[in-house]
Motif scaffolding. Structure first.
Motif, PDB file in Angstrom:
ATOM      1  N   GLY A 147     -69.961  -3.965  69.274  1.00 14.80           N
ATOM      2  CA  GLY A 147     -69.646  -4.308  70.657  1.00 14.80           C
ATOM      3  C   GLY A 147     -68.161  -4.420  70.908  1.00 14.80           C
ATOM      4  N   GLU A 148     -67.823  -4.830  72.103  1.00 16.13           N
ATOM      5  CA  GLU A 148     -66.432  -4.983  72.516  1.00 16.13           C
ATOM      6  C   GLU A 148     -65.959  -6.419  72.272  1.00 16.13           C
ATOM      7  N   PRO A 149     -64.702  -6.583  71.857  1.00 18.91           N
ATOM      8  CA  PRO A 149     -64.169  -7.944  71.661  1.00 18.91           C
ATOM      9  C   PRO A 149     -64.017  -8.682  72.988  1.00 18.91           C
ATOM     10  N   TYR A 150     -64.161 -10.004  72.933  1.00 14.83           N
ATOM     11  CA  TYR A 150     -63.930 -10.839  74.109  1.00 14.83           C
ATOM     12  C   TYR A 150     -63.285 -12.146  73.675  1.00 14.83           C
ATOM     13  N   LEU A 151     -62.565 -12.785  74.607  1.00 17.67           N
ATOM     14  CA  LEU A 151     -61.921 -14.066  74.334  1.00 17.67           C
ATOM     15  C   LEU A 151     -62.941 -15.187  74.478  1.00 17.67           C
ATOM     16  N   PHE A 152     -63.005 -16.044  73.479  1.00 15.15           N
ATOM     17  CA  PHE A 152     -63.898 -17.195  73.487  1.00 15.15           C
ATOM     18  C   PHE A 152     -63.089 -18.402  73.956  1.00 15.15           C
ATOM     19  N   GLU A 153     -63.627 -19.155  74.891  1.00 17.26           N
ATOM     20  CA  GLU A 153     -62.949 -20.325  75.455  1.00 17.26           C
ATOM     21  C   GLU A 153     -61.538 -19.975  75.915  1.00 17.26           C
ATOM     22  N   GLU A 154     -61.428 -18.904  76.688  1.00 22.77           N
ATOM     23  CA  GLU A 154     -60.132 -18.448  77.197  1.00 22.77           C
ATOM     24  C   GLU A 154     -59.440 -19.564  77.977  1.00 22.77           C
ATOM     25  N   GLY A 155     -58.141 -19.714  77.722  1.00 20.68           N
ATOM     26  CA  GLY A 155     -57.349 -20.709  78.427  1.00 20.68           C
ATOM     27  C   GLY A 155     -57.286 -22.069  77.745  1.00 20.68           C
ATOM     28  N   ARG A 156     -58.120 -22.309  76.744  1.00 17.27           N
ATOM     29  CA  ARG A 156     -58.063 -23.577  76.001  1.00 17.27           C
ATOM     30  C   ARG A 156     -57.104 -23.421  74.839  1.00 17.27           C
ATOM     31  N   HIS A 157     -56.277 -24.421  74.612  1.00 14.15           N
ATOM     32  CA  HIS A 157     -55.282 -24.362  73.540  1.00 14.15           C
ATOM     33  C   HIS A 157     -55.252 -25.671  72.755  1.00 14.15           C
ATOM     34  N   PRO A 158     -56.389 -26.040  72.132  1.00 19.65           N
ATOM     35  CA  PRO A 158     -56.393 -27.294  71.361  1.00 19.65           C
ATOM     36  C   PRO A 158     -55.550 -27.161  70.102  1.00 19.65           C
ATOM     37  N   GLU A 159     -55.142 -28.288  69.553  1.00 19.87           N
ATOM     38  CA  GLU A 159     -54.396 -28.294  68.296  1.00 19.87           C
ATOM     39  C   GLU A 159     -55.344 -27.903  67.159  1.00 19.87           C
ATOM     40  N   ALA A 160     -54.848 -27.049  66.258  1.00 16.46           N
ATOM     41  CA  ALA A 160     -55.614 -26.615  65.085  1.00 16.46           C
ATOM     42  C   ALA A 160     -54.759 -26.871  63.853  1.00 16.46           C
ATOM     43  N   GLY A 161     -55.400 -26.908  62.705  1.00 17.28           N
ATOM     44  CA  GLY A 161     -54.640 -27.144  61.486  1.00 17.28           C
ATOM     45  C   GLY A 161     -55.316 -26.616  60.244  1.00 17.28           C
ATOM     46  N   LEU A 162     -54.485 -26.292  59.268  1.00 18.89           N
ATOM     47  CA  LEU A 162     -54.911 -25.884  57.928  1.00 18.89           C
ATOM     48  C   LEU A 162     -54.145 -26.740  56.933  1.00 18.89           C
ATOM     49  N   THR A 163     -54.835 -27.240  55.927  1.00 21.78           N
ATOM     50  CA  THR A 163     -54.167 -27.957  54.851  1.00 21.78           C
ATOM     51  C   THR A 163     -54.580 -27.326  53.532  1.00 21.78           C
ATOM     52  N   PHE A 164     -53.595 -26.939  52.729  1.00 20.50           N
ATOM     53  CA  PHE A 164     -53.815 -26.352  51.408  1.00 20.50           C
ATOM     54  C   PHE A 164     -53.587 -27.451  50.376  1.00 20.50           C
ATOM     55  N   TYR A 165     -54.629 -27.784  49.635  1.00 15.11           N
ATOM     56  CA  TYR A 165     -54.551 -28.856  48.649  1.00 15.11           C
ATOM     57  C   TYR A 165     -54.240 -28.301  47.265  1.00 15.11           C
ATOM     58  N   PRO A 166     -53.551 -29.094  46.424  1.00 10.66           N
ATOM     59  CA  PRO A 166     -53.303 -28.667  45.043  1.00 10.66           C
ATOM     60  C   PRO A 166     -54.632 -28.557  44.278  1.00 10.66           C
ATOM     61  N   THR A 167     -54.620 -27.869  43.172  1.00 12.65           N
ATOM     62  CA  THR A 167     -55.803 -27.717  42.326  1.00 12.65           C
ATOM     63  C   THR A 167     -56.317 -29.096  41.916  1.00 12.65           C
ATOM     64  N   ASP A 168     -57.653 -29.291  42.021  1.00  6.01           N
ATOM     65  CA  ASP A 168     -58.235 -30.600  41.696  1.00  6.01           C
ATOM     66  C   ASP A 168     -58.631 -30.697  40.223  1.00  6.01           C
ATOM     67  N   GLU A 169     -59.304 -31.798  39.863  1.00  2.20           N
ATOM     68  CA  GLU A 169     -59.689 -32.044  38.470  1.00  2.20           C
ATOM     69  C   GLU A 169     -60.637 -30.975  37.929  1.00  2.20           C
ATOM     70  N   GLN A 170     -61.414 -30.342  38.805  1.00  4.87           N
ATOM     71  CA  GLN A 170     -62.342 -29.286  38.396  1.00  4.87           C
ATOM     72  C   GLN A 170     -61.685 -27.906  38.434  1.00  4.87           C
ATOM     73  N   HIS A 171     -60.355 -27.882  38.583  1.00  2.00           N
ATOM     74  CA  HIS A 171     -59.572 -26.645  38.634  1.00  2.00           C
ATOM     75  C   HIS A 171     -59.942 -25.773  39.836  1.00  2.00           C
ATOM     76  N   GLN A 172     -60.314 -26.423  40.929  1.00  2.00           N
ATOM     77  CA  GLN A 172     -60.648 -25.719  42.158  1.00  2.00           C
ATOM     78  C   GLN A 172     -59.569 -25.979  43.193  1.00  2.00           C
ATOM     79  N   ARG A 173     -59.269 -24.938  43.968  1.00  2.00           N
ATOM     80  CA  ARG A 173     -58.337 -25.088  45.083  1.00  2.00           C
ATOM     81  C   ARG A 173     -59.158 -25.255  46.354  1.00  2.00           C
ATOM     82  N   ARG A 174     -58.748 -26.193  47.201  1.00  2.00           N
ATOM     83  CA  ARG A 174     -59.479 -26.489  48.427  1.00  2.00           C
ATOM     84  C   ARG A 174     -58.559 -26.351  49.634  1.00  2.00           C
ATOM     85  N   VAL A 175     -59.175 -26.117  50.782  1.00  2.00           N
ATOM     86  CA  VAL A 175     -58.454 -25.965  52.044  1.00  2.00           C
ATOM     87  C   VAL A 175     -59.209 -26.726  53.120  1.00  2.00           C
ATOM     88  N   GLY A 176     -58.463 -27.363  54.002  1.00  2.00           N
ATOM     89  CA  GLY A 176     -59.045 -27.985  55.185  1.00  2.00           C
ATOM     90  C   GLY A 176     -58.713 -27.131  56.402  1.00  2.00           C
TER      91      GLY A 176
END
Length: 183
Positions: free
Chosen positions: A121-150
């Motif tokens: 299909g064709e692309p469309y804008l979802f919730e056009e005109g809304r500009h809420p704050e967004a975030g990504l957090t990259f965490y260091p490797t944990d005790e199980q040697h896994q990398r996590r992201v929020g």
């Protein structure tokens, strides 16, 4: 009926991607480490279900951001591709880049757009005109040697709130790619 089912699946995916994934791990303290110069580049393949591969879906985050003498700029793209239903792509412009005392790297900013493209299909804008704050957090490797992201965005319907420069609790696993920070 198939088109209706596809549209409903993509709208659900768009809400999920735009709203972020609720994390189970606690966020690191939001105390930024003072710095004069930070440059962040990241491309990561993520999974919301665990540390292994996720057949049928591809969730990626791409970040290019810099902070110089208190001025921050950059761009983030979080894209979720579903092989059978389509793609949801959320983008935000970076207004804050911080590193906390534990080494967690956070970028936040207002959502510039969420684009949904149904399969065939064709692309469309979802919730056009809304500009809420967004975030990504990259965490260091944990005790199980896994990398996590929020990953999340402010959404009153799901009672989620992202605060400028605030860490996002880990809710995703990094299964490929890397995050590079230069000071």
């Amino acid at each position: 009926m198939r088109k209706l089912t596809t549209a409903l699946a993509l709208t659900t995916a768009a809400v999920s991607l735009a709203a972020g994934t609720a994390g189970t791990a606690a966020a690191a303290p939001a105390t930024p480490v003072p710095t004069q110069h930070l440059v962040l580049h990241s491309w990561t393949l993520l999974n919301e279900y665990g540390p292994g591969p996720n057949p049928g879906e591809r969730l990626t985050a791409r970040v290019s951001a810099r902070a110089v003498d208190g001025h921050t700029q950059g761009h983030v793209v979080v894209q979720h591709v579903f092989e059978k239903t389509g793609t949801t792509r959320a983008e935000f412009d970076v207004d804050c880049l911080t590193v906390d005392g534990n080494g967690a790297i956070t970028v936040t900013g207002p959502v510039s757009q969420v684009v949904v493209t149904p399969f065939g299909g064709e692309p469309y804008l979802f919730e056009e005109g809304r500009h809420p704050e967004a975030g990504l957090t990259f965490y260091p490797t944990d005790e199980q040697h896994q990398r996590r992201v929020g990953w999340n965005r402010t959404n009153p319907r799901t009672h989620s709130e992202v605060v400028k420069c605030g860490a996002v609790p880990a809710g995703l696993w990094v299964i490929d790619g890397g995050t590079f920070l230069r000071r």
